[in-house]
Scaffold this active site. Structure first.
Site, PDB file in Angstrom:
ATOM      1  N   SER A   1     -78.524  57.570  29.154  1.00 58.60           N
ATOM      2  CA  SER A   1     -77.797  56.937  30.253  1.00 58.60           C
ATOM      3  C   SER A   1     -77.591  55.455  29.974  1.00 58.60           C
ATOM      4  O   SER A   1     -78.560  54.734  29.693  1.00 58.60           O
ATOM      5  CB  SER A   1     -78.586  57.051  31.563  1.00 58.60           C
ATOM      6  OG  SER A   1     -78.390  58.302  32.138  1.00 58.60           O
TER       7      SER A   1
ATOM      8  N   HIS B   1     -72.243  58.356  31.156  1.00 60.07           N
ATOM      9  CA  HIS B   1     -72.135  59.364  30.090  1.00 60.07           C
ATOM     10  C   HIS B   1     -70.648  59.664  29.900  1.00 60.07           C
ATOM     11  O   HIS B   1     -70.039  60.360  30.713  1.00 60.07           O
ATOM     12  CB  HIS B   1     -72.905  60.637  30.468  1.00 60.07           C
ATOM     13  CG  HIS B   1     -74.389  60.439  30.504  1.00 60.07           C
ATOM     14  ND1 HIS B   1     -75.210  60.743  29.434  1.00 60.07           N
ATOM     15  CD2 HIS B   1     -75.199  59.941  31.462  1.00 60.07           C
ATOM     16  CE1 HIS B   1     -76.460  60.452  29.734  1.00 60.07           C
ATOM     17  NE2 HIS B   1     -76.484  59.965  30.973  1.00 60.07           N
TER      18      HIS B   1
ATOM     19  N   HIS C   1     -77.378  67.373  31.677  1.00 61.03           N
ATOM     20  CA  HIS C   1     -78.665  67.426  32.372  1.00 61.03           C
ATOM     21  C   HIS C   1     -78.755  68.684  33.227  1.00 61.03           C
ATOM     22  O   HIS C   1     -77.745  69.161  33.755  1.00 61.03           O
ATOM     23  CB  HIS C   1     -78.825  66.205  33.291  1.00 61.03           C
ATOM     24  CG  HIS C   1     -78.663  64.887  32.599  1.00 61.03           C
ATOM     25  ND1 HIS C   1     -77.431  64.308  32.416  1.00 61.03           N
ATOM     26  CD2 HIS C   1     -79.567  64.048  32.045  1.00 61.03           C
ATOM     27  CE1 HIS C   1     -77.583  63.156  31.770  1.00 61.03           C
ATOM     28  NE2 HIS C   1     -78.861  62.977  31.531  1.00 61.03           N
TER      29      HIS C   1
ATOM     30  N   TYR D   1     -79.894  68.844  36.187  1.00 58.51           N
ATOM     31  CA  TYR D   1     -79.513  68.596  37.589  1.00 58.51           C
ATOM     32  C   TYR D   1     -77.992  68.638  37.793  1.00 58.51           C
ATOM     33  O   TYR D   1     -77.526  68.740  38.924  1.00 58.51           O
ATOM     34  CB  TYR D   1     -80.080  67.256  38.092  1.00 58.51           C
ATOM     35  CG  TYR D   1     -79.584  66.026  37.364  1.00 58.51           C
ATOM     36  CD1 TYR D   1     -78.310  65.507  37.590  1.00 58.51           C
ATOM     37  CD2 TYR D   1     -80.398  65.367  36.449  1.00 58.51           C
ATOM     38  CE1 TYR D   1     -77.857  64.385  36.916  1.00 58.51           C
ATOM     39  CE2 TYR D   1     -79.959  64.249  35.769  1.00 58.51           C
ATOM     40  CZ  TYR D   1     -78.695  63.769  36.005  1.00 58.51           C
ATOM     41  OH  TYR D   1     -78.241  62.658  35.327  1.00 58.51           O
ATOM     42  N   GLU D   2     -77.224  68.586  36.698  1.00 61.27           N
ATOM     43  CA  GLU D   2     -75.763  68.699  36.843  1.00 61.27           C
ATOM     44  C   GLU D   2     -75.359  70.143  37.139  1.00 61.27           C
ATOM     45  O   GLU D   2     -74.194  70.421  37.430  1.00 61.27           O
ATOM     46  CB  GLU D   2     -75.071  68.234  35.553  1.00 61.27           C
ATOM     47  CG  GLU D   2     -75.193  66.740  35.303  1.00 61.27           C
ATOM     48  CD  GLU D   2     -74.593  66.353  33.953  1.00 61.27           C
ATOM     49  OE1 GLU D   2     -73.375  66.272  33.850  1.00 61.27           O
ATOM     50  OE2 GLU D   2     -75.383  66.158  33.000  1.00 61.27           O
TER      51      GLU D   2
ATOM     52  N   ALA E   1     -82.985  56.998  28.939  1.00 61.25           N
ATOM     53  CA  ALA E   1     -83.486  55.984  29.871  1.00 61.25           C
ATOM     54  C   ALA E   1     -84.658  56.621  30.602  1.00 61.25           C
ATOM     55  O   ALA E   1     -84.599  57.805  30.933  1.00 61.25           O
ATOM     56  CB  ALA E   1     -82.383  55.622  30.854  1.00 61.25           C
TER      57      ALA E   1
ATOM     58  N   SER F   1     -84.428  64.342  30.766  1.00 62.34           N
ATOM     59  CA  SER F   1     -83.700  64.927  29.627  1.00 62.34           C
ATOM     60  C   SER F   1     -84.629  65.086  28.418  1.00 62.34           C
ATOM     61  O   SER F   1     -85.841  65.128  28.558  1.00 62.34           O
ATOM     62  CB  SER F   1     -82.509  64.022  29.254  1.00 62.34           C
ATOM     63  OG  SER F   1     -82.970  62.797  28.726  1.00 62.34           O
TER      64      SER F   1
ATOM     65  N   ASN G   1     -86.997  51.018  34.313  1.00 60.80           N
ATOM     66  CA  ASN G   1     -87.605  50.668  35.609  1.00 60.80           C
ATOM     67  C   ASN G   1     -89.097  50.950  35.534  1.00 60.80           C
ATOM     68  O   ASN G   1     -89.535  51.762  34.715  1.00 60.80           O
ATOM     69  CB  ASN G   1     -86.970  51.494  36.749  1.00 60.80           C
ATOM     70  CG  ASN G   1     -86.971  52.988  36.472  1.00 60.80           C
ATOM     71  OD1 ASN G   1     -86.285  53.470  35.577  1.00 60.80           O
ATOM     72  ND2 ASN G   1     -87.764  53.721  37.231  1.00 60.80           N
TER      73      ASN G   1
END
Ligand SMILES: O=P(O)(O)O[C@@H]1C[C@H](O)[C@@H](CO)O1
Length: 325
Positions: free
Chosen positions: A68, A99, A121, A123-124, A151, A255, A278
């Site tokens: 990402s 992406h 991913h 979740y997509e 990320a 991922s 983060n």
């Protein structure tokens, strides 16, 4: 480029003829949740690889998956030839900001590469086998080494935003629940039914990466640790993060783990890195909240360093590949 078929693939060892041809794709509609366990047949993946070969001039040796906000890793590629996912038959499409959704072929420091500017991913809505389909296509194209980038949130308290973690190992949390990209019938032409994962992340490549970090004078931001992938798309709760920390996770994302399993199954060398975008919130007193904008911002902030790092790694890994053809 000349098309490939099941008999002239580079790595004969990994592609021994199958005893029987497995059934063609079970459609995602078949069980209603997108979790078809069969995936595409070997022949369908060969068709995708041959389609790509008909459009490129150089076969890649190293595959790169851009995480990402890390799509700019592909910008160093010279003599580049890009193909949008939409234009590739039977290929999924990217739906996430950060992406781009294309394959970029060409060279980095003279080494033939292919970069995925945009990964898939869970979740997509894609089943794990489909998220990892490009890895098998890379193998069929002649790729020997996969560099996967992502990320991730930093759980190790010594990690800072902008650090780069060399992935030493992973914990396959989704696999604990039986969700695995290799779930379903196994095609021996890709790899064995029960592939080992104790050497998933190539030891020599990890050491090279540490050397390169020193040479580039970025060793102060380069760490090494354990990654885990959760299904997403929500970021984790405080309790979940504390649990992950307790079991030895240094960085958490959505991922890579399934891509690495697929890559090792078909005997690719694997190197992976996480950009810590983060700091994970592990206390209820902390008011910070993870968000995708911050993830993309940190990707942009670190893009030059990451490009330099990955370019050098490609150069060095290609030397090792040349010694062990
Ligand atoms: O594709 P990666 O794993 O780099 O992306 C991470 C996980 C989520 O897709 C997204 C959250 O911001 O970044």
């Amino acid at each position: 480029m000349a098309p490939i078929n099941a008999n002239d693939i580079n790595d004969a060892k990994a592609f021994v003829p199958a005893k029987k041809v497995l059934p063609e794709v079970e459609t995602e509609a078949a069980n209603g949740n997108g979790n078809s366990s069969k995936g595409y047949s070997y022949e369908t993946l060969l068709e995708i690889a041959n389609f790509l070969l008909s459009r490129i001039s150089v076969k890649p040796h190293i595959g790169i998956i851009c995480g990402s906000g890390m799509g700019s890793l592909a910008e160093s590629i010279t003599e580049s030839e890009s193909i949008s996912y939409e234009d590739i038959p039977n290929f999924p499409v990217s739906t996430v900001e950060g992406h781009h959704g294309k394959l970029v072929f060409g060279k980095i420091s003279g080494v033939p590469v292919v970069a995925m500017q945009g990964r898939f991913h869970y979740y997509e809505g894609y089943p794990l086998w489909k998220c990892c389909l490009p890895v098998r296509v890379m193998k069929l194209l002649g790729v020997k080494t996969l560099i996967a980038t992502n990320a991730a949130g930093g759980l190790n308290p010594s990690y800072k935003i902008g650090d780069v973690m060399i992935v030493k190992d992973h914990i396959n949390m989704m696999g604990f629940a039986g969700n695995n990209p290799l779930h379903g019938p196994n095609d021996e032409r890709f790899g064995p039914r029960f592939p080992p994962m104790s050497k998933a992340y190539n030891y020599e490549y990890r050491n090279i990466a540490k050397e390169v970090a020193k040479e580039l004078n970025i060793d102060n931001i380069v760490k090494e640790g354990v990654y885990t992938c959760l299904g997403g798309p929500n970021f984790e709760t405080v309790a979940e993060l504390n649990m992950l920390k307790m079991v030895g996770v240094d960085a958490v994302g959505m991922s890579t783990v399934h891509e690495v399993i697929t890559a090792r199954h078909c005997d690719l060398n694997v190197f992976a890195l996480s950009l810590i975008t983060n700091e994970c919130v592990t206390s209820y007193e902390n008011n910070d909240e993870a968000n995708h904008e911050e993830v993309l911002d940190v990707g942009r902030m670190r893009q030059d360093i990451l490009r330099l790092f990955v370019n050098k790694l490609v150069e060095r890994f290609a030397l090792i590949e040349a010694k062990n053809p």
